[in-house]
Design a protein around this motif. Structure first.
Motif, PDB file in Angstrom:
ATOM      1  N   ASN A  75      -5.434 -11.519   5.129  1.00  0.00           N
ATOM      2  CA  ASN A  75      -4.201 -11.154   5.842  1.00  0.00           C
ATOM      3  C   ASN A  75      -3.402 -12.395   6.214  1.00  0.00           C
ATOM      4  N   THR A  78      -1.721 -13.752   3.107  1.00  0.00           N
ATOM      5  CA  THR A  78      -0.573 -12.906   2.741  1.00  0.00           C
ATOM      6  C   THR A  78       0.613 -13.178   3.648  1.00  0.00           C
ATOM      7  N   ILE A 135       9.508  -0.738  11.121  1.00  0.00           N
ATOM      8  CA  ILE A 135       8.612  -1.737  10.521  1.00  0.00           C
ATOM      9  C   ILE A 135       7.502  -2.168  11.487  1.00  0.00           C
ATOM     10  N   ASN A 137       3.914  -2.214  12.917  1.00  0.00           N
ATOM     11  CA  ASN A 137       2.615  -2.115  12.248  1.00  0.00           C
ATOM     12  C   ASN A 137       2.704  -2.474  10.761  1.00  0.00           C
ATOM     13  N   THR A 138       3.717  -3.261  10.421  1.00  0.00           N
ATOM     14  CA  THR A 138       3.818  -3.837   9.083  1.00  0.00           C
ATOM     15  C   THR A 138       4.120  -5.326   9.226  1.00  0.00           C
ATOM     16  N   TYR A 139       3.853  -6.068   8.176  1.00  0.00           N
ATOM     17  CA  TYR A 139       4.099  -7.508   8.229  1.00  0.00           C
ATOM     18  C   TYR A 139       5.582  -7.849   8.205  1.00  0.00           C
ATOM     19  N   TRP A 140       6.423  -6.879   7.863  1.00  0.00           N
ATOM     20  CA  TRP A 140       7.860  -7.138   7.893  1.00  0.00           C
ATOM     21  C   TRP A 140       8.339  -7.433   9.311  1.00  0.00           C
ATOM     22  N   TYR A 215       3.484  -6.503  17.473  1.00  0.00           N
ATOM     23  CA  TYR A 215       4.011  -5.613  16.436  1.00  0.00           C
ATOM     24  C   TYR A 215       2.940  -4.931  15.583  1.00  0.00           C
ATOM     25  N   ILE A 216       1.715  -5.457  15.573  1.00  0.00           N
ATOM     26  CA  ILE A 216       0.664  -4.914  14.709  1.00  0.00           C
ATOM     27  C   ILE A 216      -0.337  -4.157  15.579  1.00  0.00           C
ATOM     28  N   ASP A 218      -2.753  -1.871  14.018  1.00  0.00           N
ATOM     29  CA  ASP A 218      -3.950  -1.656  13.217  1.00  0.00           C
ATOM     30  C   ASP A 218      -4.784  -2.940  13.192  1.00  0.00           C
ATOM     31  N   LEU A 221      -5.200  -5.073  10.085  1.00  0.00           N
ATOM     32  CA  LEU A 221      -4.098  -5.921   9.643  1.00  0.00           C
ATOM     33  C   LEU A 221      -4.025  -7.230  10.424  1.00  0.00           C
TER      34      LEU A 221
END
Length: 294
Positions: A75, A78, A135, A137-140, A215-216, A218, A221
């Motif tokens: 992660n 990424t 967005i 819970n996403t890497y965005w 923001y995350i 999960d 992630l």
């Protein structure tokens, strides 16, 4: 010219102060490295200082086998690779037109960017914006706010301005358009400052912590920084390691929380420490070139 006694004294004091500051940063890291490579008995007895006692890689083995550190490492890679690539592309495409004299309104745009350095919306408004964009819970949510760092933009723009206009004029006479001029002339001349800004962005994304927590949601992630921080502050991850090792071996006496924590910290720092020597020669040169207007 021979240095005076006062100058020698001044330089000597500077060297001593800098040496002490360097040791204050280096020695804790050496101690953590020694902890990560020492056996449990030496760690629990407090015999580990600056070199491993009873050398073993058991802490690293337990860390990689008993936690989700591999997933967190993937992660982090990424987040860092994609985020740095996007940030560099957007920063280049923003700095280039702002450095061109024929770009209408460039001063207004620069004032807008400078305004963001002095004033920010705050955590809650930023979170609401990310939520409205869908967005969370996403890497965005990590990449989008960091697409353009104003400080990096100013460095790159200043460097572009310092490139002699004669080079651009000669390229245009040969038929270069804007895209070819940027790709074939400007960017190859800007490698030192580009390497420096790439390092800035990579370190920032690799060390992302607060933004990930905000923001995350999960846990699968989470990046490596958050996992190591949870490991240091909470016993839950360490209990997971011990439970995993108990199922694989009869003797768990070689596992200590301090050793596993140290192994996690070393794993977190290692990629940046390994990469830095390869870009060090560009680092100071690029920062200086981009911070002085030509």
């Amino acid at each position: 010219m021979k240095a005076t006694f006062g100058e020698k004294l001044f330089y000597g004091i500077n060297y001593i102060v800098l040496l002490l500051l360097g040791l204050s940063c280096l020695l804790p890291l050496v101690h953590i490295l020694a902890l990560s490579m020492s056996d449990a008995h030496a760690i629990m007895s407090g015999r580990v200082s600056l070199r491993p006692v009873g050398f073993t890689m058991e802490s690293f083995q337990s860390l990689f086998q008993g936690t989700r550190i591999i997933d967190s490492l993937k992660n982090s890679i990424t987040i860092t690779v994609v985020g740095t690539t996007l940030a560099m592309v957007v920063t280049i495409l923003t700095a280039y037109p702002l450095a061109r004299k024929y770009f209408i309104g460039r001063r207004i745009f620069m004032l807008v960017f400078l305004f963001t350095m002095m004033f920010g919306g705050g955590t809650i408004p930023n979170y609401l914006i990310m939520k409205s964009l869908g967005i969370i819970n996403t890497y965005w949510a990590l990449w989008l706010p960091a697409l353009v760092n104003t400080y990096n933009l100013l460095i790159l723009r200043t460097f572009f301005i310092g490139i002699p206009e004669e080079i651009e004029d000669a390229a245009r006479i040969d038929g270069c358009g804007e895209w070819r001029l940027l790709g074939s002339i400007i960017l190859p001349l800007s490698l030192p400052v580009l390497a420096t800004l790439t390092l800035f962005n990579a370190v920032g994304f690799w060390n992302s912590f607060l933004a990930v927590l905000i923001y995350i949601n999960d846990t699968h992630l989470y990046n490596l920084t958050v996992l190591v921080q949870n490991m240091i502050q909470s016993q839950s991850v360490l209990q997971e390691v011990v439970a995993s090792q108990m199922m694989q071996a009869d003797d768990t006496s070689q596992i200590t929380p301090e050793g596993i924590k140290a192994a996690g910290i070393i794993t977190l720092m290692a990629p940046m420490v390994i990469v830095y020597p390869f870009v060090q020669k560009y680092f100071v040169k690029g920062a200086l070139l981009g911070s002085v207007k030509g």
